[in-house]
Design an enzyme around this catalytic site. Structure first.
Site, short mmCIF file in Angstrom:
data_model
loop_
_atom_site.label_atom_id
_atom_site.label_comp_id
_atom_site.label_asym_id
_atom_site.label_seq_id
_atom_site.Cartn_x
_atom_site.Cartn_y
_atom_site.Cartn_z
N HIS A 12 0.82 -1.23 0.00
CA HIS A 12 0.00 0.00 0.00
C HIS A 12 0.86 1.29 0.00
CE1 HIS A 12 -0.02 -0.67 4.64
NE2 HIS A 12 0.95 0.17 4.34
N HIS A 59 -1.95 4.24 10.02
CA HIS A 59 -0.61 4.83 10.17
C HIS A 59 -0.64 6.16 10.93
CE1 HIS A 59 -0.20 2.11 6.72
NE2 HIS A 59 1.11 2.16 6.84
N HIS A 191 10.07 -4.17 4.25
CA HIS A 191 10.49 -2.77 4.15
C HIS A 191 10.77 -2.19 5.53
CE1 HIS A 191 6.09 -2.26 4.60
NE2 HIS A 191 6.17 -0.93 4.64
N GLU A 238 3.86 -5.49 8.55
CA GLU A 238 2.52 -5.36 7.94
C GLU A 238 2.05 -6.68 7.33
OE1 GLU A 238 2.63 -0.59 6.83
OE2 GLU A 238 3.06 -2.04 5.26
C1 DHB Z 1 6.11 3.25 2.32
C2 DHB Z 1 5.60 1.98 2.63
C3 DHB Z 1 4.51 1.87 3.52
O1 DHB Z 1 3.96 0.67 3.88
C4 DHB Z 1 3.93 3.00 4.07
O2 DHB Z 1 2.86 2.84 4.87
C5 DHB Z 1 4.44 4.25 3.78
C6 DHB Z 1 5.53 4.37 2.91
C7 DHB Z 1 7.25 3.41 1.36
O3 DHB Z 1 7.91 2.42 0.99
O4 DHB Z 1 7.48 4.54 0.92
FE FE Z 2 2.47 0.96 5.54
#
Ligand code: DHB
Ligand code: FE
Length: 285
Positions: A12, A59, A191, A238
């Protein structure tokens, strides 16, 4: 009775919203990611769900670090988005289905999940981006957003999220209305946005998660939250939303589609579609 047609899970990342606003679908950076949705569009056009149950994490738009429910279920007539500061357009509101939400809430509490019930709820990029990816242009479904805490430790375990999904799946199938329901998990895969490991991606672990989630999701419950942070990054947790989505698929599950592309922003971007062959259909066959 309501029927679970299948599950979709997708990243997302907010910058996808900017790419959609710019119609950058064919840009070399974006094409391999957006192409992964061609199949999703065909599948949704064929399966025609009425309702989408979303497992995602807030978030900071609804809940902040001062008050953060582990599991929160929306029971609103509609869900607005607000500017989160990512520089993407504020999304249109999504339609809710309060009667269906209350059915799920009642079933979850009866099943000993002490959820937070939200008669007002905002949706952030974790819901609006997947909605835009799945149904570009207009959203022909009502939604039930279920927010899982992936932000403030202690987080619920992989096993707990799988069980939450299973409880939701059982509840969906006892809803008397003939709804076609798709369950959606958002976020991930690996990530990390901050700290010394910012930009961390783990392709090998992502592939393992993508392989196991289809038919052996229980094997993934051996990873603790700390394992998950170590292997998949602080925001890779996540994946808990994906576990809940998988738990909600009650039948025989097959992978209909999978796309994995590194990177989109700081994230290993992944999309899967899982078919749920309902128990009743199997008995009749
Ligand atoms: C990014 C990834 C995310 O899951 C999020 O909530 C906000 C930013 C990113 O990789 O930029
Ligand atoms: Fe996220």
């Amino acid at each position: 009775m309501a029927q679970i047609i299948g599950g979709v899970a997708t990243t997302h990342v907010p910058s996808i919203g900017k790419a959609i606003a710019d119609r950058a679908y064919d840009h070399p950076y974006w094409k391999p990611f957006f192409q992964g949705f061609d199949y999703v569009h065909q599948w949704l056009a064929r399966e025609k769900p009425d309702v989408a149950v979303f497992f995602s994490n807030d978030h900071g738009l609804n809940f902040f670090l001062d008050k953060l429910p582990t599991f929160a279920v929306g029971a609103a007539k509609g869900y607005r988005n607000e500017d989160e500061g990512w520089g993407i357009p504020v999304a249109r509101p999504a339609q809710g289905d309060p009667a269906f939400s209350w059915h799920l809430i009642n079933a979850l509490v009866a099943d000993e999940f002490d959820i937070t019930m939200c008669q007002e709820m905002l949706i952030d990029h974790a819901v609006t981006i997947p909605l835009d990816l799945m149904w570009p242009g207009a959203w022909p479904v009502k939604i039930v957003p279920i927010a899982i805490n992936t932000v403030q430790h202690p987080l619920p375990s992989m096993a707990r999220c799988l069980k939450l999904g299973r409880s939701v799946g059982r509840a969906i199938e006892t809803y008397p209305q003939d709804l076609r329901v798709v369950v959606v998990g958002t976020g991930g895969l690996s990530h990390q946005l901050d700290g010394a490991r910012a930009g961390f991606i783990n392709k090998e672990f992502d592939q393992l998660c993508l392989d196991k989630i289809v038919n052996e999701p229980d094997t993934l419950t051996r990873y603790s939250i700390h394992d998950l942070v170590a292997l998949s990054g602080a925001q890779g947790v996540e994946f808990l939303n994906w576990m809940a989505m998988r738990g909600a698929l009650t039948g025989q599950v097959t992978q209909a589609h999978r796309n994995y592309h590194i990177p989109i922003s700081n994230t290993a971007a992944a999309t899967i579609v899982l078919d749920n062959h309902a128990q009743s259909a199997r008995k009749a066959a």
